[in-house]
Motif scaffolding. Structure first.
Motif, PDB file in Angstrom:
ATOM      1  N   ALA A   1      12.506   0.065  -0.050  1.00  0.00           N
ATOM      2  CA  ALA A   1      13.885   0.326  -0.457  1.00  0.00           C
ATOM      3  C   ALA A   1      13.843   1.287  -1.634  1.00  0.00           C
ATOM      4  N   VAL A   2      14.651   2.341  -1.575  1.00  0.00           N
ATOM      5  CA  VAL A   2      14.642   3.374  -2.611  1.00  0.00           C
ATOM      6  C   VAL A   2      16.021   3.471  -3.245  1.00  0.00           C
ATOM      7  N   LEU A   3      16.064   3.415  -4.573  1.00  0.00           N
ATOM      8  CA  LEU A   3      17.275   3.731  -5.322  1.00  0.00           C
ATOM      9  C   LEU A   3      17.091   5.126  -5.887  1.00  0.00           C
ATOM     10  N   GLY A   4      17.828   6.085  -5.338  1.00  0.00           N
ATOM     11  CA  GLY A   4      17.687   7.470  -5.763  1.00  0.00           C
ATOM     12  C   GLY A   4      19.025   8.064  -6.144  1.00  0.00           C
ATOM     13  N   CYS A   5      18.976   9.291  -6.605  1.00  0.00           N
ATOM     14  CA  CYS A   5      20.181   9.994  -7.018  1.00  0.00           C
ATOM     15  C   CYS A   5      20.880  10.598  -5.803  1.00  0.00           C
ATOM     16  N   ALA A   6      22.202  10.779  -5.911  1.00  0.00           N
ATOM     17  CA  ALA A   6      22.978  11.363  -4.822  1.00  0.00           C
ATOM     18  C   ALA A   6      22.810  12.874  -4.744  1.00  0.00           C
ATOM     19  N   ASP A   7      22.063  13.470  -5.652  1.00  0.00           N
ATOM     20  CA  ASP A   7      21.869  14.923  -5.697  1.00  0.00           C
ATOM     21  C   ASP A   7      21.385  15.459  -4.345  1.00  0.00           C
ATOM     22  N   SER A   8      22.012  16.522  -3.861  1.00  0.00           N
ATOM     23  CA  SER A   8      21.676  17.083  -2.545  1.00  0.00           C
ATOM     24  C   SER A   8      20.271  17.666  -2.492  1.00  0.00           C
ATOM     25  N   ARG A   9      19.675  17.929  -3.644  1.00  0.00           N
ATOM     26  CA  ARG A   9      18.327  18.525  -3.689  1.00  0.00           C
ATOM     27  C   ARG A   9      17.221  17.473  -3.629  1.00  0.00           C
ATOM     28  N   VAL A  10      17.618  16.200  -3.473  1.00  0.00           N
ATOM     29  CA  VAL A  10      16.625  15.126  -3.467  1.00  0.00           C
ATOM     30  C   VAL A  10      16.769  14.307  -2.178  1.00  0.00           C
ATOM     31  N   PRO A  11      16.413  14.879  -1.027  1.00  0.00           N
ATOM     32  CA  PRO A  11      16.495  14.141   0.241  1.00  0.00           C
ATOM     33  C   PRO A  11      15.332  13.160   0.358  1.00  0.00           C
ATOM     34  N   ILE A  12      15.598  11.895   0.180  1.00  0.00           N
ATOM     35  CA  ILE A  12      14.550  10.891   0.015  1.00  0.00           C
ATOM     36  C   ILE A  12      13.563  10.875   1.184  1.00  0.00           C
ATOM     37  N   GLU A  13      14.081  10.821   2.425  1.00  0.00           N
ATOM     38  CA  GLU A  13      13.183  10.735   3.587  1.00  0.00           C
ATOM     39  C   GLU A  13      12.270  11.951   3.677  1.00  0.00           C
ATOM     40  N   LEU A  14      12.796  13.129   3.383  1.00  0.00           N
ATOM     41  CA  LEU A  14      11.974  14.344   3.458  1.00  0.00           C
ATOM     42  C   LEU A  14      10.907  14.353   2.371  1.00  0.00           C
ATOM     43  N   VAL A  15      11.279  13.949   1.166  1.00  0.00           N
ATOM     44  CA  VAL A  15      10.357  13.981   0.036  1.00  0.00           C
ATOM     45  C   VAL A  15       9.122  13.121   0.294  1.00  0.00           C
ATOM     46  N   PHE A  16       9.301  12.028   1.052  1.00  0.00           N
ATOM     47  CA  PHE A  16       8.175  11.137   1.342  1.00  0.00           C
ATOM     48  C   PHE A  16       7.684  11.280   2.783  1.00  0.00           C
ATOM     49  N   ASP A  17       8.148  12.291   3.487  1.00  0.00           N
ATOM     50  CA  ASP A  17       7.707  12.568   4.863  1.00  0.00           C
ATOM     51  C   ASP A  17       7.858  11.329   5.732  1.00  0.00           C
ATOM     52  N   GLN A  18       9.052  10.750   5.701  1.00  0.00           N
ATOM     53  CA  GLN A  18       9.340   9.542   6.470  1.00  0.00           C
ATOM     54  C   GLN A  18      10.361   9.838   7.562  1.00  0.00           C
ATOM     55  N   ASP A  19      10.439   8.960   8.555  1.00  0.00           N
ATOM     56  CA  ASP A  19      11.281   9.178   9.726  1.00  0.00           C
ATOM     57  C   ASP A  19      12.439   8.187   9.740  1.00  0.00           C
ATOM     58  N   LEU A  20      13.232   8.257  10.804  1.00  0.00           N
ATOM     59  CA  LEU A  20      14.343   7.333  10.978  1.00  0.00           C
ATOM     60  C   LEU A  20      13.838   5.892  10.932  1.00  0.00           C
ATOM     61  N   GLY A  21      14.524   5.066  10.125  1.00  0.00           N
ATOM     62  CA  GLY A  21      14.172   3.657  10.067  1.00  0.00           C
ATOM     63  C   GLY A  21      13.027   3.311   9.143  1.00  0.00           C
ATOM     64  N   ASP A  22      12.409   4.300   8.487  1.00  0.00           N
ATOM     65  CA  ASP A  22      11.249   4.015   7.635  1.00  0.00           C
ATOM     66  C   ASP A  22      11.636   3.582   6.228  1.00  0.00           C
ATOM     67  N   LEU A  23      12.784   4.064   5.725  1.00  0.00           N
ATOM     68  CA  LEU A  23      13.206   3.771   4.357  1.00  0.00           C
ATOM     69  C   LEU A  23      14.617   3.191   4.344  1.00  0.00           C
TER      70      LEU A  23
ATOM     71  N   GLY B   1       8.593   2.807 -10.460  1.00  0.00           N
ATOM     72  CA  GLY B   1       9.451   3.841 -11.034  1.00  0.00           C
ATOM     73  C   GLY B   1       8.801   5.196 -10.836  1.00  0.00           C
ATOM     74  N   ALA B   2       9.623   6.234 -10.581  1.00  0.00           N
ATOM     75  CA  ALA B   2       9.058   7.545 -10.279  1.00  0.00           C
ATOM     76  C   ALA B   2       9.990   8.658 -10.737  1.00  0.00           C
ATOM     77  N   PHE B   3       9.426   9.851 -10.868  1.00  0.00           N
ATOM     78  CA  PHE B   3      10.176  11.057 -11.257  1.00  0.00           C
ATOM     79  C   PHE B   3       9.848  12.162 -10.260  1.00  0.00           C
ATOM     80  N   TYR B   4      10.894  12.749  -9.667  1.00  0.00           N
ATOM     81  CA  TYR B   4      10.721  13.812  -8.681  1.00  0.00           C
ATOM     82  C   TYR B   4      10.973  15.176  -9.318  1.00  0.00           C
ATOM     83  N   GLU B   5       9.991  16.047  -9.208  1.00  0.00           N
ATOM     84  CA  GLU B   5      10.100  17.403  -9.744  1.00  0.00           C
ATOM     85  C   GLU B   5      10.576  18.335  -8.621  1.00  0.00           C
ATOM     86  N   ILE B   6      11.821  18.763  -8.715  1.00  0.00           N
ATOM     87  CA  ILE B   6      12.407  19.597  -7.665  1.00  0.00           C
ATOM     88  C   ILE B   6      11.625  20.890  -7.488  1.00  0.00           C
ATOM     89  N   SER B   7      11.189  21.490  -8.571  1.00  0.00           N
ATOM     90  CA  SER B   7      10.549  22.802  -8.519  1.00  0.00           C
ATOM     91  C   SER B   7       9.223  22.789  -7.769  1.00  0.00           C
TER      92      SER B   7
END
Length: 353
Positions: free
Chosen positions: A173-195, A313-319
């Motif tokens: 389960a991931v609590l992330g920001c609604a920011d459009s630049r942070v697509p959770i499933e893509l960032v962790f290379d996960q598929d439908l139903g994985d997160l 806890g984690a920090f995602y670097e967009i750049s």
């Protein structure tokens, strides 16, 4: 070839008999013989085709030719819609074998809802065998694939999507920001139903997101909760403004920003001269604050003590696309202070995976 020889013999015999028959009778006899031969050839062709696809219509399309050569292996049979293997067979799979099995999953052509149910139960059982540490390491590897440009997840097949109707079985389960630049499933290379993902401005642990995470832990039995902030978070920047500016925002947004502001030592953070360093420190302090609140919840604390849940806890670097895993809360350090006094350096715990 033998059928053609037999057919030719019959035709010759028919031609010899024509002399003693009327024209109409001869034509009818020859037509009947030719029709019988064609029907027999068609039946032989269908029989050969069905042998190539066991199960008549349940055939496989393999993404990996090497996997097709081991069609009878235990790993592949476990996710077969027609499998008759017991769940005990699943227990013999190692975490690496299970992940390989999922990554080399086959796309099915033709299935019933019963097939989908069996597939869903087998996949759910595979997931239940993974430990929280296995799941955490899988997240780390998935992000490495993403930022290295080696992401391998693809949209699930129609069969796999149908199986998801039966049940869901994410391990994270991931609590992330609604920011459009942070697509959770893509960032962790996960598929439908994985997160199981809850997204809100500033990854704020409010009443709604807390309820979502409680549902994920109690009913879906996720094994990892990840709270992730990110570079350039607009909500955190807004929360660092003077209170008078925050109160000018619409009511719901203002309340969220005030909630975020309560975990930030704005005075200390404002003294950091480098803009990028200040941006990161604000986001990291906010993650610490949200993790600290989460681990005080009775449900989460009990699951952590039982070693069935890890909070990270984690920090995602967009750049760069890199996720920096900051903390891992386990039964061994549950009572350790992370947030501490706002602005002070906490007793940090490395991820260690």
């Amino acid at each position: 070839r033998s059928h053609w020889l037999k057919g030719s013999s019959f035709l010759i015999f028919s031609a010899a008999a024509v002399q003693s028959m009327t024209l109409t009778t001869a034509v009818s006899l020859v037509a009947a013989l030719v029709g019988a031969i064609v029907v027999r050839i068609a039946e032989r062709h269908r029989a050969r085709s069905s042998q190539k696809k066991p199960g008549r219509g349940i055939g496989r399309v393999w993404a990996d030719p090497a996997a097709a050569e081991s069609d009878s292996s235990d790993d592949e049979a476990l996710l077969s819609p027609k499998t008759t293997r017991s769940r005990a067979a699943l227990g013999r799979r190692t975490p690496a074998a299970m992940e390989r099995l999922q990554n080399n999953a086959v796309a099915w052509e033709g299935f019933t809802m019963e097939d989908a149910r069996i597939h869903a139960e087998a996949a759910k059982t595979l997931g239940s065998l993974r430990t929280p540490m296995d799941v955490a390491q899988s997240l780390q590897r998935g992000n490495a694939r993403f930022w290295m440009g080696k992401a391998g997840r693809t949209t699930k097949s129609a069969f796999e999507r149908r199986a998801l109707i039966i049940t869901q079985f994410p391990s994270v389960a991931v609590l992330g920001c609604a920011d459009s630049r942070v697509p959770i499933e893509l960032v962790f290379d996960q598929d439908l139903g994985d997160l199981f993902v809850a997204r809100v401005a500033g990854n704020c642990l409010d009443r709604g997101t807390m309820a979502s995470l409680q549902f994920a832990v109690k009913h879906i039995k996720v094994k990892v909760i990840l709270i992730m902030g990110h570079e350039g978070c607009g909500a955190i920047k807004a929360a660092c403004q003077p209170l008078a500016k925050v109160l000018e925002e619409p009511d719901a947004l203002s309340r969220t920003l005030q909630e975020l502001k309560g975990g930030l030592n704005v005075e200390r953070l404002s003294k950091i001269s480098d803009n990028r360093a200040r941006d990161r420190e604000c986001a990291v302090v906010n993650v610490r604050w949200q993790v600290e609140k989460l681990k005080k919840d009775e449900l989460f604390a009990r699951k952590i003590r039982e070693r069935s849940l890890i909070v990270m806890g984690a920090f995602y670097e967009i750049s760069s696309g890199i996720v920096d895993f900051l903390y891992m809360i386990t039964a061994d350090n549950l009572n350790q202070n992370l947030a501490g006094v706002a602005g002070q350096k906490p007793e940090e715990t490395p991820l260690g995976v």
